[in-house]
Design a protein around this motif. Structure first.
Motif, PDB file in Angstrom:
ATOM      1  N   GLU A 191       0.836  -1.218   0.000  1.00 30.31           N
ATOM      2  CA  GLU A 191       0.000   0.000   0.000  1.00 30.31           C
ATOM      3  C   GLU A 191       0.862   1.255   0.000  1.00 30.31           C
ATOM      4  OE1 GLU A 191      -2.813  -0.078   3.210  1.00 30.31           O
ATOM      5  OE2 GLU A 191      -3.601  -2.046   2.625  1.00 30.31           O
ATOM      6  N   VAL A 192       1.936   1.229   0.822  1.00 30.73           N
ATOM      7  CA  VAL A 192       2.851   2.374   0.892  1.00 30.73           C
ATOM      8  C   VAL A 192       3.518   2.588  -0.467  1.00 30.73           C
ATOM      9  CG1 VAL A 192       4.994   3.234   1.921  1.00 30.73           C
ATOM     10  CG2 VAL A 192       3.269   2.185   3.361  1.00 30.73           C
ATOM     11  N   GLY A 193       3.885   1.478  -1.112  1.00 30.07           N
ATOM     12  CA  GLY A 193       4.520   1.538  -2.432  1.00 30.07           C
ATOM     13  C   GLY A 193       3.608   2.175  -3.459  1.00 30.07           C
ATOM     14  N   VAL A 194       2.316   1.833  -3.368  1.00 29.92           N
ATOM     15  CA  VAL A 194       1.329   2.404  -4.298  1.00 29.92           C
ATOM     16  C   VAL A 194       1.193   3.899  -4.055  1.00 29.92           C
ATOM     17  CG1 VAL A 194      -1.149   2.438  -4.877  1.00 29.92           C
ATOM     18  CG2 VAL A 194       0.026   0.263  -4.605  1.00 29.92           C
ATOM     19  N   GLN A 195       1.154   4.270  -2.762  1.00 30.98           N
ATOM     20  CA  GLN A 195       1.027   5.697  -2.422  1.00 30.98           C
ATOM     21  C   GLN A 195       2.270   6.474  -2.881  1.00 30.98           C
ATOM     22  OE1 GLN A 195       0.355   5.607   1.794  1.00 30.98           O
ATOM     23  NE2 GLN A 195      -1.738   4.877   1.574  1.00 30.98           N
TER      24      GLN A 195
END
Length: 198
Positions: A191-195
């Motif tokens: 999720e952090v990577g997507v953000q």
């Protein structure tokens, strides 16, 4: 010099010993142990485990955790940890715990040594020393034992991920995490990577 004095002279203040180690210096180890205990040259920590007290300005110092644990386990490797270390991660844990966790490859269970309880946990892998990444993974692995609201803590852990070294955290989760921790970090870091990419 009497046999007992010779035995006593071998003892190093601040050192912990197993009975088997002490037996090499005496042909009457049980008698000499009894005399050493009466003289205050040794104190008994647990069955077969002894400590030569070290005098300080404040009285007799307790044995160092790492010395005591190394003697109990007959060597390493092991890692000493405390749930109190989680409180420095900034994820909302505030409770103080009166226990020391010992990650190791040999023993499992709670043992009272020298009036303190050590929680020995067998783990296939653990680092040589504590790191922020290991503590975050360890926190998620042990969430059910902390007495904090798990959902709140996990949300705060997620908030911390963007300021973490994600490569080291991913490696720590895969190497040291429980199944739950592995899944949580895989999902949260994705999720952090997507953000980050947005």
């Amino acid at each position: 010099m009497s046999k007992f004095d010779q035995f006593k002279a071998k003892l190093r203040p601040g050192q912990t010993y197993r009975r088997a180690e002490l037996a090499q210096w005496s042909t009457a180890v049980d008698r000499h142990l009894k005399e050493a205990l009466q003289a205050g040259a040794l104190t008994k920590l647990a069955g077969g485990l002894y400590y030569a007290p070290k005098e300080t300005a404040f009285g007799k110092a307790p044995p160092q955790d790492d010395t005591l644990v190394a003697t109990f386990l007959k060597g390493g490797p092991f890692l000493l940890a405390s749930p109190n270390a989680y409180n420095a991660l900034g994820v909302g844990t505030t409770q103080l715990h009166n226990k020391t966790v010992v990650y190791n490859h040999k023993r499992h269970g709670k043992f009272a040594l020298g009036g303190r309880t050590y929680d020995f946990r067998m783990k296939p892998a653990f680092p040589k020393k504590l790191s922020r990444e290991f503590l975050l993974v360890d926190l998620v692995s042990n969430l059910d034992q902390l007495g904090e609201d798990p959902r709140e803590v996990l949300e705060r852990v997620k908030d911390r991920l963007s300021s973490s070294d994600t490569a080291r955290l991913t490696k720590a989760a895969q190497t040291y995490g429980s199944e739950r921790a592995k899944k949580f970090f895989a999902r949260a870091l994705a999720e952090v990577g997507v953000q980050d990419a947005a």
